[in-house]
Design a protein around this motif. Structure first.
Motif, PDB file in Angstrom:
ATOM      1  N   GLU A 555      67.395  90.911  94.685  1.00  0.00           N
ATOM      2  CA  GLU A 555      67.332  89.398  94.247  1.00  0.00           C
ATOM      3  C   GLU A 555      67.366  88.263  95.353  1.00  0.00           C
ATOM      4  OE1 GLU A 555      69.636  86.829  90.789  1.00  0.00           O
ATOM      5  OE2 GLU A 555      70.131  88.858  90.841  1.00  0.00           O
ATOM      6  N   GLU A 556      68.087  88.700  96.251  1.00  0.00           N
ATOM      7  CA  GLU A 556      67.880  87.780  97.629  1.00  0.00           C
ATOM      8  C   GLU A 556      66.575  87.748  98.254  1.00  0.00           C
ATOM      9  OE1 GLU A 556      70.445  86.993 101.760  1.00  0.00           O
ATOM     10  OE2 GLU A 556      70.782  88.615 100.308  1.00  0.00           O
ATOM     11  N   GLU A 557      65.866  88.983  98.234  1.00  0.00           N
ATOM     12  CA  GLU A 557      64.522  89.103  98.606  1.00  0.00           C
ATOM     13  C   GLU A 557      63.540  88.194  97.680  1.00  0.00           C
ATOM     14  OE1 GLU A 557      63.793  93.329  99.044  1.00  0.00           O
ATOM     15  OE2 GLU A 557      64.898  93.407 100.867  1.00  0.00           O
ATOM     16  N   GLU A 558      63.511  88.345  96.566  1.00  0.00           N
ATOM     17  CA  GLU A 558      62.686  87.620  95.690  1.00  0.00           C
ATOM     18  C   GLU A 558      62.795  86.206  95.840  1.00  0.00           C
ATOM     19  OE1 GLU A 558      62.780  91.064  91.996  1.00  0.00           O
ATOM     20  OE2 GLU A 558      64.434  89.577  92.042  1.00  0.00           O
ATOM     21  N   ILE A 559      64.202  85.754  96.105  1.00  0.00           N
ATOM     22  CA  ILE A 559      64.356  84.348  96.077  1.00  0.00           C
ATOM     23  C   ILE A 559      63.740  83.828  97.470  1.00  0.00           C
ATOM     24  CG2 ILE A 559      66.211  82.888  96.815  1.00  0.00           C
ATOM     25  CD1 ILE A 559      68.281  84.237  94.979  1.00  0.00           C
ATOM     26  N   PHE A 560      63.753  84.737  98.429  1.00  0.00           N
ATOM     27  CA  PHE A 560      63.155  84.392  99.469  1.00  0.00           C
ATOM     28  C   PHE A 560      61.715  84.385  99.319  1.00  0.00           C
ATOM     29  CE2 PHE A 560      60.944  85.390 103.612  1.00  0.00           C
ATOM     30  CZ  PHE A 560      61.453  84.695 104.357  1.00  0.00           C
ATOM     31  N   ALA A 561      61.102  85.415  98.699  1.00  0.00           N
ATOM     32  CA  ALA A 561      59.573  85.139  98.485  1.00  0.00           C
ATOM     33  C   ALA A 561      59.200  84.023  97.643  1.00  0.00           C
ATOM     34  CB  ALA A 561      59.074  86.364  97.681  1.00  0.00           C
ATOM     35  N   PHE A 562      60.121  83.741  96.526  1.00  0.00           N
ATOM     36  CA  PHE A 562      59.591  82.430  95.766  1.00  0.00           C
ATOM     37  C   PHE A 562      59.695  81.180  96.750  1.00  0.00           C
ATOM     38  CE2 PHE A 562      60.546  84.428  91.474  1.00  0.00           C
ATOM     39  CZ  PHE A 562      59.211  84.325  91.095  1.00  0.00           C
ATOM     40  N   GLY A 563      60.784  81.186  97.607  1.00  0.00           N
ATOM     41  CA  GLY A 563      61.128  79.978  98.558  1.00  0.00           C
ATOM     42  C   GLY A 563      59.624  79.903  99.601  1.00  0.00           C
ATOM     43  N   TYR A 564      59.205  81.151 100.192  1.00  0.00           N
ATOM     44  CA  TYR A 564      58.152  81.058 100.897  1.00  0.00           C
ATOM     45  C   TYR A 564      57.108  80.660 100.148  1.00  0.00           C
ATOM     46  CZ  TYR A 564      55.389  83.445 104.669  1.00  0.00           C
ATOM     47  OH  TYR A 564      54.706  83.603 105.884  1.00  0.00           O
ATOM     48  N   GLN A 565      56.761  80.928  98.936  1.00  0.00           N
ATOM     49  CA  GLN A 565      55.608  80.370  98.066  1.00  0.00           C
ATOM     50  C   GLN A 565      55.782  78.928  97.997  1.00  0.00           C
ATOM     51  OE1 GLN A 565      54.072  81.365  93.810  1.00  0.00           O
ATOM     52  NE2 GLN A 565      54.936  82.900  94.809  1.00  0.00           N
ATOM     53  N   LEU A 566      57.004  78.325  97.582  1.00  0.00           N
ATOM     54  CA  LEU A 566      57.020  76.837  97.238  1.00  0.00           C
ATOM     55  C   LEU A 566      57.014  76.286  98.742  1.00  0.00           C
ATOM     56  CD1 LEU A 566      60.420  76.987  95.377  1.00  0.00           C
ATOM     57  CD2 LEU A 566      58.096  75.944  94.659  1.00  0.00           C
ATOM     58  N   TYR A 567      57.393  76.825  99.849  1.00  0.00           N
ATOM     59  CA  TYR A 567      57.032  75.993 101.114  1.00  0.00           C
ATOM     60  C   TYR A 567      55.685  76.064 101.448  1.00  0.00           C
ATOM     61  CZ  TYR A 567      57.973  74.573 105.892  1.00  0.00           C
ATOM     62  OH  TYR A 567      58.135  74.053 107.130  1.00  0.00           O
ATOM     63  N   ARG A 568      54.892  77.139 101.075  1.00  0.00           N
ATOM     64  CA  ARG A 568      53.324  76.903 101.474  1.00  0.00           C
ATOM     65  C   ARG A 568      52.740  75.990 100.345  1.00  0.00           C
ATOM     66  NH1 ARG A 568      50.245  80.235 104.289  1.00  0.00           N
ATOM     67  NH2 ARG A 568      48.804  80.027 102.837  1.00  0.00           N
ATOM     68  N   LYS A 569      53.192  75.831  99.194  1.00  0.00           N
ATOM     69  CA  LYS A 569      52.475  75.010  98.271  1.00  0.00           C
ATOM     70  C   LYS A 569      52.857  73.656  98.344  1.00  0.00           C
ATOM     71  CE  LYS A 569      52.491  78.064  94.207  1.00  0.00           C
ATOM     72  NZ  LYS A 569      51.171  77.750  93.696  1.00  0.00           N
ATOM     73  N   ALA A 570      53.896  73.332  99.209  1.00  0.00           N
ATOM     74  CA  ALA A 570      54.401  72.125  99.641  1.00  0.00           C
ATOM     75  C   ALA A 570      53.837  71.425 100.803  1.00  0.00           C
ATOM     76  CB  ALA A 570      56.052  71.944  99.564  1.00  0.00           C
ATOM     77  N   THR A 571      53.507  72.401 101.665  1.00  0.00           N
ATOM     78  CA  THR A 571      53.039  72.156 103.154  1.00  0.00           C
ATOM     79  C   THR A 571      51.731  72.459 103.569  1.00  0.00           C
ATOM     80  OG1 THR A 571      54.154  73.960 104.133  1.00  0.00           O
ATOM     81  CG2 THR A 571      55.630  71.966 103.804  1.00  0.00           C
ATOM     82  N   GLY A 572      51.413  73.448 103.126  1.00  0.00           N
ATOM     83  CA  GLY A 572      49.983  74.158 103.162  1.00  0.00           C
ATOM     84  C   GLY A 572      50.326  75.078 104.490  1.00  0.00           C
ATOM     85  N   LYS A 573      51.374  75.556 104.836  1.00  0.00           N
ATOM     86  CA  LYS A 573      51.513  76.331 105.924  1.00  0.00           C
ATOM     87  C   LYS A 573      52.810  77.133 105.530  1.00  0.00           C
ATOM     88  CE  LYS A 573      53.262  74.644 109.855  1.00  0.00           C
ATOM     89  NZ  LYS A 573      53.696  73.578 110.801  1.00  0.00           N
ATOM     90  N   SER A 574      52.652  78.551 106.345  1.00  0.00           N
ATOM     91  CA  SER A 574      53.931  79.119 106.060  1.00  0.00           C
ATOM     92  C   SER A 574      55.144  78.888 107.050  1.00  0.00           C
ATOM     93  CB  SER A 574      53.625  80.809 106.614  1.00  0.00           C
ATOM     94  OG  SER A 574      52.575  81.318 105.880  1.00  0.00           O
ATOM     95  N   PRO A 575      56.415  78.893 106.450  1.00  0.00           N
ATOM     96  CA  PRO A 575      57.841  78.921 107.114  1.00  0.00           C
ATOM     97  C   PRO A 575      57.853  79.666 108.186  1.00  0.00           C
ATOM     98  CG  PRO A 575      58.395  79.805 105.223  1.00  0.00           C
ATOM     99  CD  PRO A 575      56.634  79.541 105.141  1.00  0.00           C
TER     100      PRO A 575
END
Length: 636
Positions: A555-575
């Motif tokens: 679950e923690e890895e899935e949370i990270f993956a969703f967060g990674y996706q949100l960050y890219r959608k918000a900023t256009g770049k990878s965290p």
């Protein structure tokens, strides 16, 4: 059988109120007085017959329609002749406001009947070889089989004669009428395809092979919330009635009669074990049975719009949304079956029907008939396999209207999403009794009431992942207490993922097995819930099941993956340079999204950063933690 006897005696020291009622009165008394009640009117019916014993004969009082009754008509295996279809239609027109429901047990329900007319209704049905006997309460219900039994190419054993032999054991036999501890459902399939939800019944006889011989494997104990368990028994065709009768006697004689909520066959199996139950069946039958073979009923059933049959003719599908039909249309269907087919209709568990035996040269003319403008041969994927049991309009247990709700959601999805080569089974139950078999749907709904802001609201609990292929499995509860008017939006999120990720001609069930099983239920719940939360304010942040989400195990890895996706959608770049929670320990902390994108809402900064933090002690561990923080931000 010592354990069985001991457990049964212990559980039956105290009888429930229905069992006590059955000691004081009998269904035979109700049957014998039916003519008297018809002559003397509704007020002459005593409470015990009105609320219970009438149901033994398929007669159900429905307070929602005062002084009017519903009658459930037994249609063995869903097979209707033209003569029977015409008679049912005529009865509905004459006595029942021209209304008919097609049900998930391949039978029909008539409504709005007066007690004064019921003897004539029963007589009219019996004249054409059908009956309402034993379709309610503590009886063996309508037996299901493949609707294309004896017709389809993948039908190995025609089960019709065996079905009738099973039925002859109990139907209209005084020793069986209302003598069981609880209702008992039966299904038999001699086909490779599971067209009758064969694993969802108390007793299931499923096509199998052993040592080069075809027969049936036995599965027992299915009910709402449980698919049947493998019994490790293989039966030759002629052994099925023998096994069934012995099983029936064991259940009747040793089944539990204390709690009405815990006395289906499932609870007897749970208490004594399958091995002990089978030993009791063998002792009662006076013979042993072979151990199980290789189960063959594994497939979905393929194309259903137009199915070529063994004899070169075709079965033409008729979609009846939520099973809402009429006497007039039943007559028309019977006439079409006579004119274009072999004179037979086959009802399905999806509350639809087939006109069978149609020669290829007659198909176009058949489909051009006015009937098919109302009931489509091929509707959208959201209507073709839609199921909905009776709701508040007709059922005293219904929590939500249900049939209209199912049609509304299917209509909404049909309007928005054009899926030409898929299959989606949406099953709706109006209450927890589960008559709409919601647990077996790709997406299932069950009506509930819940409190919100101090007010009682109507809503649904949403399930996903029920399967009918292989040995079948019940779906999982995904989200509780969804407001009824929002159900379509929650279903929509799963449909979007299906559309985006499905393979050509892939059903939702196979999509679930290939994709959704790779993701935790908590991750899917979060995706559906989050997308509905933000869709009006921040639609660009919609989450999806991309490769990074699917390749995780915790679950923690899935949370990270969703967060990674949100960050890219918000900023256009990878965290980070890599979307892997295990490979970011030596990378710098990323900037807050709002520092890069001034339009990104600052109130979501901390949530996104906590989803992707490189420091384990600062990261979210479970999705419920994120949900709680989001609820505070959105006042949800």
């Amino acid at each position: 059988m010592e354990k069985l006897i001991k457990v049964s005696q212990e559980r039956n020291k105290r009888l429930n109120k229905i069992e006590k009622l059955k000691q004081e009165h009998t269904p035979q008394e109700a049957w014998e007085k039916l003519e008297y009640y018809a002559k003397n009117g509704f007020s002459s019916i005593p409470e015990h017959d009105l609320s219970f014993f009438f149901k033994c004969f398929g007669i159900f009082y429905r307070p929602a329609t005062p002084e009017r009754f519903m009658m459930r008509v037994r249609i063995p295996g869903g097979k209707l002749t033209t003569q029977q279809a015409l008679r049912i239609g005529e009865i509905a027109q004459k006595y029942g406001n021209d209304y008919i429901d097609l049900t998930t047990r391949m039978q029909v329900e008539l409504r709005y009947l007066r007690i004064e007319d019921i003897p004539d209704v029963i007589k009219g049905l019996e004249e054409v070889g059908i009956t309402s006997f034993q379709t309610g309460v503590d009886n063996f219900r309508n037996i299901l089989q493949d609707p294309l039994d004896g017709l389809a190419f993948d039908n190995v054993i025609e089960t019709w004669d065996t079905l009738l032999k099973i039925q002859s054991i109990f139907l209209k036999k005084e020793e069986w009428i209302c003598k069981l501890p609880r209702k008992f459902n039966i299904a038999i399939s001699g086909s490779y395809s599971n067209r009758c939800n064969v694993y969802g019944h108390d007793a299931c006889f499923v096509l199998a092979e052993k040592d080069g011989e075809f027969g049936f494997n036995v599965y027992l104990g299915g009910k709402v919330g449980f698919t049947a368990d493998y019994a490790d028994v293989f039966l030759k065709e002629e052994e099925v009635p023998v096994f069934f009768e012995a099983l029936a006697r064991v259940f009747r004689d040793y089944g539990f009669r204390d709690s009405r909520n815990k006395n289906r066959l499932r609870y007897l199996i749970d208490a004594v074990g399958m091995e002990e139950l089978i030993k009791a069946v063998e002792k009662t039958a006076g013979r042993a049975f072979e151990t199980g073979g290789n189960t063959l009923t594994q497939m979905e059933g393929g194309e259903k719009t137009k199915v070529q049959l063994k004899d070169g003719t075709f079965a033409i599908h008729v979609v009846v949304p939520s099973g809402i039909f009429s006497g007039t249309d039943m007559i028309k269907a019977g006439e079409l079956a006579q004119k274009f087919g072999n004179g037979e209709l086959r009802l399905t568990v999806e509350q639809n029907m087939y006109i069978v035996g149609v020669p290829q040269e007659k198909i176009d003319e058949l489909l051009s008939q006015e009937f098919f403008k109302k009931y489509k041969n091929n509707h959208s994927v959201f209507f073709n396999d839609l199921i909905a049991c009776a709701g508040t309009e007709h059922c005293p247990f219904g929590v939500i209207p249900n049939k209209p709700d199912a049609i509304e959601v299917a209509g909404y999805l049909t309007e928005k999403y054009k899926i030409e080569d898929g299959k989606v089974r949406m099953y709706w139950s109006a209450c927890q009794k589960g008559c709409g078999i919601h647990g077996l749907g790709d997406i299932g709904f069950v009506g509930v009431k819940f409190k919100k802001d101090g007010e009682t609201k109507l809503g649904v609990d949403m399930y996903y992942g029920g399967t009918i292929t292989g040995e079948s499995e019940e779906g999982k509860l995904l989200i509780k207490s969804i407001p009824l008017e929002e159900a379509k939006f929650y279903a929509e999120e799963l449909i979007i993922e299906y559309m985006n990720l499905k393979k050509p001609k892939e059903s939702f069930e196979n999509f679930y097995k290939r994709v959704l099983r790779k993701v935790s239920k908590e991750a899917i719940k979060f995706l559906v819930w989050f997308n509905n939360l933000i869709k009006n304010r921040y639609p660009s942040l919609r989450l999806s099941l991309n490769e990074h989400v699917l390749n995780n195990h915790f679950e923690e890895e899935e949370i990270f993956a969703f967060g990674y996706q949100l960050y890219r959608k918000a900023t256009g770049k990878s965290p980070y340079s890599k979307p892997n929670i295990l490979e970011i320990y030596d990378e710098p902390e990323p900037e807050k999204p709002s520092k890069i994108n001034k339009e990104f809402p600052e109130e979501l900064d901390s949530i996104v950063m906590k989803m992707i933090s490189k420091k384990p002690e600062k990261r979210y561990k479970v999705f419920t933690e994120i949900e709680e923080d989001l609820k505070k931000v959105f006042n949800a």
